[in-house]
Structure formats: structure tokens, C-alpha cells
Design a protein around this motif. Structure first.
Motif, PDB file in Angstrom:
ATOM      1  N   PRO A  47      -2.202  -2.695   3.221  1.00 40.75           N
ATOM      2  CA  PRO A  47      -2.974  -3.623   4.071  1.00 40.75           C
ATOM      3  C   PRO A  47      -3.777  -3.581   4.965  1.00 40.75           C
ATOM      4  O   PRO A  47      -4.959  -4.309   5.316  1.00 40.75           O
ATOM      5  CB  PRO A  47      -1.692  -4.257   4.288  1.00 40.75           C
TER       6      PRO A  47
ATOM      7  N   ASP B  52      -5.792  -6.940   6.569  1.00 39.22           N
ATOM      8  CA  ASP B  52      -4.609  -8.262   6.977  1.00 39.22           C
ATOM      9  C   ASP B  52      -4.243  -9.027   5.713  1.00 39.22           C
ATOM     10  O   ASP B  52      -5.140  -8.961   4.399  1.00 39.22           O
ATOM     11  CB  ASP B  52      -4.992  -9.063   8.212  1.00 39.22           C
TER      12      ASP B  52
ATOM     13  N   PHE C  57       2.574  -4.299  -1.757  1.00 39.22           N
ATOM     14  CA  PHE C  57       2.405  -3.830  -0.456  1.00 39.22           C
ATOM     15  C   PHE C  57       3.154  -2.823   0.120  1.00 39.22           C
ATOM     16  O   PHE C  57       4.449  -2.885   0.324  1.00 39.22           O
ATOM     17  CB  PHE C  57       2.323  -5.064   0.405  1.00 39.22           C
TER      18      PHE C  57
ATOM     19  N   TRP D   7       4.337  -4.154   5.588  1.00 36.88           N
ATOM     20  CA  TRP D   7       3.512  -5.243   6.349  1.00 36.88           C
ATOM     21  C   TRP D   7       4.347  -5.692   7.781  1.00 36.88           C
ATOM     22  O   TRP D   7       3.825  -6.655   8.178  1.00 36.88           O
ATOM     23  CB  TRP D   7       2.948  -6.419   5.589  1.00 36.88           C
TER      24      TRP D   7
ATOM     25  N   PHE E  23      -1.305  -7.747  10.699  1.00 32.28           N
ATOM     26  CA  PHE E  23      -1.746  -8.347   9.547  1.00 32.28           C
ATOM     27  C   PHE E  23      -1.548 -10.079   9.239  1.00 32.28           C
ATOM     28  O   PHE E  23      -1.978 -10.512   8.326  1.00 32.28           O
ATOM     29  CB  PHE E  23      -0.500  -7.733   8.562  1.00 32.28           C
TER      30      PHE E  23
END
Length: 558
Positions: free
Chosen positions: A21, A34, A55, A58, A80
Motif C-alpha cells: 500500500p 493509501d 494487501f 494496512w 493509509f
């Protein structure tokens, strides 16, 4: 995937795109990627042709190890976005046909996690400390570490605490950095908490979880030293037999969610680095993990015999448990293929990473294009790390003062660390930040090489010979060809240093790893090549996808 059954079993042949991210896209202009940035690029991912996005963490984190030091699994790190934004992103991705996989880091937490802060404030022998591996030291005054276990990050695996009066206290275990204390998986709180975290994210619509360092959770409570040559299950901190009970419990949680056309099965994907294939596939039994990363293939050099051996061993080991293989060329921890394949030693190992290793990027790019066709044609699921579809090289000229990776810091700068494959993506324009951030934004958290102006998404979309064009084409064909994805494959002979195999009744993949052109086998038409053909020949370091001629018309089939 048209039928309800195939939607339910989507993971068996999915194309999964890994998002780091911090480096994918910056929506708010602070120089760090983000969730808003990701959401703004969902059309790009849908057009690329991926089935799911994974991902890396995060969650709330001090970022001592790129987010793999988690302080709170139920809070999105403010860098993020927010939990509400994560929920919106999961729904928006699903609306364009893309499922979401999140990363769970069960071996350790951040030293800022409330559990560890409570443990530091508590006395030796307290319930708070029982969730971790606190232990008195050895030798006079307890001044020696409890064990000499090795760390994947170099450096020590134990750190000594201080008592309230300032005197030296107990030691705590951290297989990685001292900011990542290991959890004690013998403790019921630890098991219950992680099962609750799984439910928390499944309730929010995620399709699966990727399990970091999945073979390291359980430790031998006797804390013996590492044997010189540990046998199966004998290492005190890796691949312990007790792990399988944990993953059976996790599978029960995943299977408790309804499997329908929209959601499919909730899946568990293990990061399992084990050289013993028999031990590896134990994690893939029908009541444990659905799949695990195939790092053996990633680590092999650009050599036909090596790659074929890896492919054969992988498929043979998965067959008895009915699990699909996974194929991956890189990730956020690994030197990018364009750079790696251009080196004299084109394999990968963490131990061999050194600063200043020469590479031939033109050679590496040619091989990386061929490797993309090879991996996408193999049976099972495919992982793509962000930027590999752009042919990004490793950024090796990064100023050392900007390197934050514990692998660099704890090695005294001998290991270059992993920032070189984590540089923010170039999207458009002729100068940094190349559309990664909006106009007037803060500098990107890691600088982008100016020469990446030639590798932006914008430039490559306009170039039919680009790496991005190749990936878009191969993913489109992979989805359309009935022989690709999950299912069998059959090798056929095609000369020394050439890999050639059939998928289904018509599809054939041929990869020339020799130093000379080779004739293409009999075929009706060429679907895709990684580089230009030389008349009827396939050049060195080039791959071709073919619609094969009927088997009676060639002597190569078996």
C-alpha cells in the motif's frame, strides 16, 4: 469462471495481484500510498485482468518493518486511511470483480501492541508476560541470551528488559527485529484473538487471508539450541507439528462462512518457506490451508533443468492432497525479476543478497518476459507483485540514508534490504512522482529513479511491445483458454534447454532457455510470444504460447 462451482473455488486458478500500500498510489498527497489511491486505480487492475488483490499489512503500525509489526489489527493505519475506507474499498473492488485478501502476521506483534506494553509493565511470571516468550537469561546474573537461535533479519533474537528499578530484567524472544516480539501460541488468549481477527475481516467481506511466516508460530517450550541438522519437526522454532492444529482451527473459521457465487470460499494462503516438500504439503491437507506460496520456483536460476525440476516437484507434492500449486516470480521481499534474471547467478536467496551485484538489465528484461509466459501457463494460481507487470527493475542506487529495512540495518549494511523492490509505482508523466501522487504533493516516501519515465503505465499503454501490454495480453488469453489455470499438464520433448508442455487439448507453451534459436513445434497458430520470433524459430530467452497442431501431426507429443 462461469459456473457457481468455479466461482466458489475461485482460488484454484485465480490471478492475484499483490499491493504494497505505501507504494501503489497516493490519494491524499502526503507522498505515501493509501487506500484512496488504490480505489482510484481499480479500473487499471480490472483492465489488467486480475481476480483478487492481496494487501500487505494496512493496520496500525509504527512501521519498524513495513507494517509487519502490527499494533492493532482492527484499526487501519492513518497513513493509509480508515476502517470505513477499507470496507468501501473491499466493496468497490468486488463490484468490478476483484476479491480482497488481507495479510495476517501471527508470529509476532509490534512492541507498541497493548499486550506487549502491558507485559513490559508487569512482573516476571505474570499473566501478561505469558502471552510472549519472556525468560531469564543464562550465565552469571542472567547476562546471556536464553538461546542462540538465528534470525532471518541477522542479529540477535533476544532482547533484555529493564526492571522498574533500572536493573537488568528478563529477556524476550523476537525471531525478527526487537520491535516484533514473538507471541506464545501455547496461550489460549493468543489463539482466541487471532480467530477473532479472522472473523473481523471475513465479516467485512474479505475473501481470504495471507499468513505471514506461517511455519514459525510454535516454539519448543524447552528452548533447546538449534540442531546442526534438524530432522522433520525437530527445529525448535520452525515447522513444529503442533502448528497443524492451529490451522485446522483457522480452516474451521473460514469454512463457517457461506460460500456463494459472490463471495466464494474464504481462503487461507500460507507463507511457508520449507525446503522439504513433504513437510510443506502437510499444510495443504484438505482441512488446513487452501494454498501456500511456492518459493522454490521463485528461487531457481534461469535454467531449464532447474525450473523443470521445480515444476515437477511442486506438482507431484501437491497432487496427493488435491491442492493447486501457486506460481510467483517476486514479492515485496525479493529482488525484482528484471534485475535478478540479468545476473550471473540468477537464482534468489536471502543469504546471497549483497550490495553492488552487477546485472544486465536487457538480458533480465528478456528473461522476465519469458518467465511471465511460463508461470502464467502452469497449473494453478498466479501471483503478480505490483510493478512486475511494468518490468520495473530493482532500484539499487537508493541512498543508504533512506533505507529503513531491518535487514539492511541489522546486517550493518551488507544486505541491501528490500526497499529496492518497494519504490512507488510510476503511473504517468515525465518526471517524479510520475502520477503516483497528485500535483503539489509531498515527496514520495522513497524516491523514484528519473529513468522510470520510460516505464510509466501511461507510456506502456501506448506501446504494444511493452511489458504491460504483454501482461494484459497473457492474462486475457489465460482467462479465455480452457486448458489454462487449474488442471493437468503434459511435457513434450523440444530439445536441450527448452521447456515445452501442453495444457488441455490445444494449448502449448514453449520456452527457450538455450543460447541459440530453436524451431517451434508443429502448431496451427501463435497466440503470444514474449519477444519477436526469428522466422519459424524461437530465439534464446523467449517463450511462445501456441495453439498446437492435432497430436497426430507432430512426433513431439507423449
Amino acid at each position: 469462471m462461469g459456473s457457481q462451482a468455479s466461482e466458489r473455488l475461485w482460488w484454484r486458478d485465480a490471478v492475484i495481484y499483490q499491493i504494497y500500500p505505501r507504494s501503489f498510489a497516493d490519494g491524499d498527497g502526503d507522498g505515501t500510498g493509501d487506500l484512496a489511491g488504490v480505489r482510484s486505480r481499480l479500473d487499471y487492475l480490472a483492465d489488467l485482468g486480475v481476480d483478487a488483490i492481496w494487501f500487505t499489512p494496512w493496520y496500525l503500525s509504527p512501521m519498524a518493518d513495513g507494517g509487519y509489526d502490527v499494533a492493532d489489527y482492527r484499526v487501519i493505519d492513518p497513513a493509509f486511511g480508515t476502517l470505513a475506507e477499507a470496507e468501501e474499498l473491499i466493496a468497490a473492488a468486488l463490484a468490478v470483480g476483484i476479491r480482497t485478501i488481507v495479510d495476517i502476521v501471527p508470529n509476532h506483534v509490534s512492541d507498541q501492541h497493548q499486550w506487549f506494553q502491558a507485559a513490559l509493565a508487569a512482573r516476571p511470571g505474570s499473566p501478561e508476560r505469558a502471552r510472549f516468550w519472556f525468560h531469564p537469561g543464562r550465565g552469571p546474573g542472567g547476562a546471556e541470551m536464553p538461546t542462540r537461535w538465528a534470525s532471518p533479519f541477522n542479529g540477535e533474537t533476544w532482547t533484555r528488559t529493564k526492571n522498574p528499578d533500572g536493573t537488568p530484567g528478563e529477556w524476550y524472544l523476537h525471531l525478527f527485529s526487537s520491535a516484533q516480539p514473538d507471541l506464545n501460541w501455547d496461550h489460549p488468549d493468543v489463539r482466541r484473538e487471532h480467530e477473532d481477527v479472522l472473523r473481523f475481516w471475513f465479516d467485512r467481506g474479505v475473501a481470504g487471508v495471507r499468513i505471514d511466516s506461517a511455519a514459525l508460530l510454535v516454539k519448543d517450550p524447552a528452548l533447546p539450541e538449534e540442531p546442526a541438522n534438524p530432522g522433520p519437526g525437530e527445529h525448535p522454532a520452525s515447522d513444529r507439528d503442533e502448528l497443524h492444529d492451529i490451522y485446522r482451527s483457522w480452516r474451521t473459521v473460514a469454512d463457517s462462512y457461506p460460500s456463494d457465487v459472490t463471495s466464494g470460499e474464504r481462503i487461507l494462503v500460507g507463507e511457508v518457506w520449507l525446503p522439504d516438500v513433504d513437510r510443506f504439503v502437510r499444510y495443504l491437507r484438505p482441512d488446513e490451508l487452501h494454498t501456500a506460496f511456492n518459493f522454490d520456483f521463485l528461487a531457481r536460476p534461469w535454467d531449464a533443468a532447474e525450473l523443470r525440476e521445480s515444476i515437477d516437484a511442486t506438482l507431484a507434492s501437491h497432487a496427493p492432497v488435491g491442492a493447486p500449486a501457486t506460481w510467483v516470480l517476486s514479492n515485496h521481499d525479493v529482488t525484482r525479476p528484471v534485475t535478478r534474471y540479468g545476473r550471473a547467478d540468477s537464482g534468489f536467496s536471502f543469504e546471497a543478497k549483497r550490495m553492488g551485484t552487477p546485472t544486465d538489465l536487457e538480458l533480465g528484461r528478456r528473461r522476465a518476459r519469458a518467465a511471465a509466459l511460463l508461470s502464467a501457463a502452469l497449473p494453478g494460481s498466479l501471483y503478480i507483485y505490483q510493478g512486475d507487470e511494468l518490468g520495473l527493475p530493482e532500484f539499487e542506487e537508493l541512498d543508504n540514508t533512506l533505507r529503513q529495512d531491518p535487514m539492511f540495518l541489522r546486517s550493518g549494511g551488507v544486505d541491501p534490504g528490500r526497499e529496492g523492490c518497494r519504490v512507488p509505482l510510476p503511473w504517468s508523466g515525465d518526471a517524479p512522482p510520475f502520477g503516483f501522487s497528485p500535483a503539489g504533493a509531498a515527496p514520495t516516501w522513497l524516491p523514484q529513479p528519473p529513468e522510470w519515465a520510460e516505464l510509466t503505465v501511461e507510456k506502456q499503454l501506448a506501446d504494444p511491445g511493452s511489458m504491460l501490454a504483454l501482461y494484459r495480453a497473457l492474462l486475457r488469453i489465460r482467462r479465455a483458454e480452457p486448458g489454462l489455470g487449474d488442471g493437468p499438464m503434459i511435457w513434450f520433448p523440444a530439445g536441450d534447454d527448452v521447456l515445452a508442455f501442453r495444457r488441455g487439448p490445444r494449448f502449448a507453451c514453449v520456452v527457450n532457455l538455450s543460447d541459440r534459436p530453436v524451431p517451434l513445434p508443429g502448431h496451427e497458430r501463435v497466440l503470444l510470444t514474449s519477444g519477436p520470433l526469428a522466422g519459424a524459430d524461437l530465439p534464446s530467452d523467449t517463450a511462445a504460447w501456441l495453439h498446437a497442431a492435432p497430436q497426430r501431426s507432430t512426433q513431439h507429443d507423449q
